[in-house]
Write a protein that holds these residues in place. Structure first.
Motif, PDB file in Angstrom:
ATOM      1  N   ALA A  28     -66.539  15.767 -19.381  1.00  0.00           N
ATOM      2  CA  ALA A  28     -65.571  15.093 -18.507  1.00  0.00           C
ATOM      3  C   ALA A  28     -65.611  13.586 -18.734  1.00  0.00           C
ATOM      4  CB  ALA A  28     -65.858  15.419 -17.044  1.00  0.00           C
ATOM      5  N   ILE A  29     -66.797  13.032 -18.850  1.00  0.00           N
ATOM      6  CA  ILE A  29     -66.933  11.597 -19.112  1.00  0.00           C
ATOM      7  C   ILE A  29     -66.308  11.253 -20.456  1.00  0.00           C
ATOM      8  CG2 ILE A  29     -68.558   9.713 -19.556  1.00  0.00           C
ATOM      9  CD1 ILE A  29     -70.482  11.161 -17.583  1.00  0.00           C
ATOM     10  N   GLY A  35     -59.190   8.572 -22.171  1.00  0.00           N
ATOM     11  CA  GLY A  35     -57.965   8.480 -21.402  1.00  0.00           C
ATOM     12  C   GLY A  35     -57.324   9.808 -21.071  1.00  0.00           C
ATOM     13  N   ASP A  36     -57.999  10.912 -21.362  1.00  0.00           N
ATOM     14  CA  ASP A  36     -57.468  12.251 -21.077  1.00  0.00           C
ATOM     15  C   ASP A  36     -58.004  12.710 -19.719  1.00  0.00           C
ATOM     16  OD1 ASP A  36     -56.537  14.832 -21.036  1.00  0.00           O
ATOM     17  OD2 ASP A  36     -57.318  15.370 -23.017  1.00  0.00           O
ATOM     18  N   PHE A  37     -57.342  12.223 -18.667  1.00  0.00           N
ATOM     19  CA  PHE A  37     -57.843  12.470 -17.323  1.00  0.00           C
ATOM     20  C   PHE A  37     -57.586  13.899 -16.847  1.00  0.00           C
ATOM     21  CE2 PHE A  37     -57.002   7.889 -17.635  1.00  0.00           C
ATOM     22  CZ  PHE A  37     -58.327   7.480 -17.611  1.00  0.00           C
ATOM     23  N   GLU A  38     -56.536  14.517 -17.351  1.00  0.00           N
ATOM     24  CA  GLU A  38     -56.295  15.917 -17.009  1.00  0.00           C
ATOM     25  C   GLU A  38     -57.458  16.779 -17.516  1.00  0.00           C
ATOM     26  OE1 GLU A  38     -53.096  19.499 -17.883  1.00  0.00           O
ATOM     27  OE2 GLU A  38     -52.433  17.423 -18.108  1.00  0.00           O
ATOM     28  N   GLU A  39     -57.869  16.544 -18.752  1.00  0.00           N
ATOM     29  CA  GLU A  39     -59.005  17.280 -19.319  1.00  0.00           C
ATOM     30  C   GLU A  39     -60.299  16.937 -18.584  1.00  0.00           C
ATOM     31  OE1 GLU A  39     -61.025  19.921 -21.910  1.00  0.00           O
ATOM     32  OE2 GLU A  39     -58.924  19.706 -21.367  1.00  0.00           O
ATOM     33  N   ILE A 104     -59.563   1.802 -14.280  1.00  0.00           N
ATOM     34  CA  ILE A 104     -59.423   0.839 -15.376  1.00  0.00           C
ATOM     35  C   ILE A 104     -58.123   1.081 -16.135  1.00  0.00           C
ATOM     36  CG2 ILE A 104     -60.370   0.134 -17.627  1.00  0.00           C
ATOM     37  CD1 ILE A 104     -63.192   0.626 -16.355  1.00  0.00           C
ATOM     38  N   ALA A 105     -57.811   2.347 -16.385  1.00  0.00           N
ATOM     39  CA  ALA A 105     -56.590   2.694 -17.102  1.00  0.00           C
ATOM     40  C   ALA A 105     -55.350   2.231 -16.334  1.00  0.00           C
ATOM     41  CB  ALA A 105     -56.522   4.190 -17.375  1.00  0.00           C
ATOM     42  N   LYS A 106     -55.349   2.368 -15.016  1.00  0.00           N
ATOM     43  CA  LYS A 106     -54.223   1.932 -14.194  1.00  0.00           C
ATOM     44  C   LYS A 106     -54.071   0.416 -14.236  1.00  0.00           C
ATOM     45  CE  LYS A 106     -54.231   5.880 -11.084  1.00  0.00           C
ATOM     46  NZ  LYS A 106     -54.540   6.370  -9.738  1.00  0.00           N
ATOM     47  N   LEU A 107     -55.182  -0.292 -14.258  1.00  0.00           N
ATOM     48  CA  LEU A 107     -55.136  -1.752 -14.312  1.00  0.00           C
ATOM     49  C   LEU A 107     -54.610  -2.272 -15.652  1.00  0.00           C
ATOM     50  CD1 LEU A 107     -58.497  -2.695 -12.566  1.00  0.00           C
ATOM     51  CD2 LEU A 107     -56.195  -2.973 -11.633  1.00  0.00           C
ATOM     52  N   GLU A 108     -54.870  -1.498 -16.691  1.00  0.00           N
ATOM     53  CA  GLU A 108     -54.446  -1.913 -18.037  1.00  0.00           C
ATOM     54  C   GLU A 108     -52.961  -1.678 -18.288  1.00  0.00           C
ATOM     55  OE1 GLU A 108     -57.139   0.196 -20.605  1.00  0.00           O
ATOM     56  OE2 GLU A 108     -58.682  -1.343 -20.386  1.00  0.00           O
TER      57      GLU A 108
END
Length: 109
Positions: A28-29, A35-39, A104-108
């Motif tokens: 999961a990490i 960036g594959d948050f669904e997985e 972090i991904a949302k901020l980017e």
């Protein structure tokens, strides 16, 4: 030896499912890092399922003990409990790390 077999199976269930849970949490990490948050969330769910199976093994052992059927405590049993606790801790940490990577991904963006 025959009466120790169920205890051995429950102990091995703790080790196997605890190890699987930790492995899924690590995956999961890795997925979140890519960036594959669904997985990542699928792997966290798989870790939770493995921990649930381990919990069932542990509950079986505790129930027998509470009913007066003494369960022998061996080095393998201690190792299994340690393995499970480490898996639970690692799963909790993995959930926090996935959340952090998502933020972090949302901020980017």
């Amino acid at each position: 030896m025959a009466e120790e077999q169920p205890n051995l199976e429950a102990t091995m269930g703790l080790i196997m499912n605890g190890g699987n849970a930790k492995g899924f949490a690590f995956e999961a990490i890795r997925a979140a890092k890519k960036g594959d948050f669904e997985e990542a969330h699928k792997k966290l769910d798989a870790a939770d399922q493995a921990l649930n199976e381990a919990h069932n093994s542990q509950t079986d052992m505790l129930t027998k003990e509470a009913q007066g059927n003494h369960q022998p405590v061996t080095l393998l049993t201690v190792h299994a409990q340690d393995h499970l606790m480490n898996a639970i801790t690692f799963r909790d940490l993995a959930g926090e790390m996935v959340d952090m990577y998502e933020r972090i991904a949302k901020l980017e963006k």
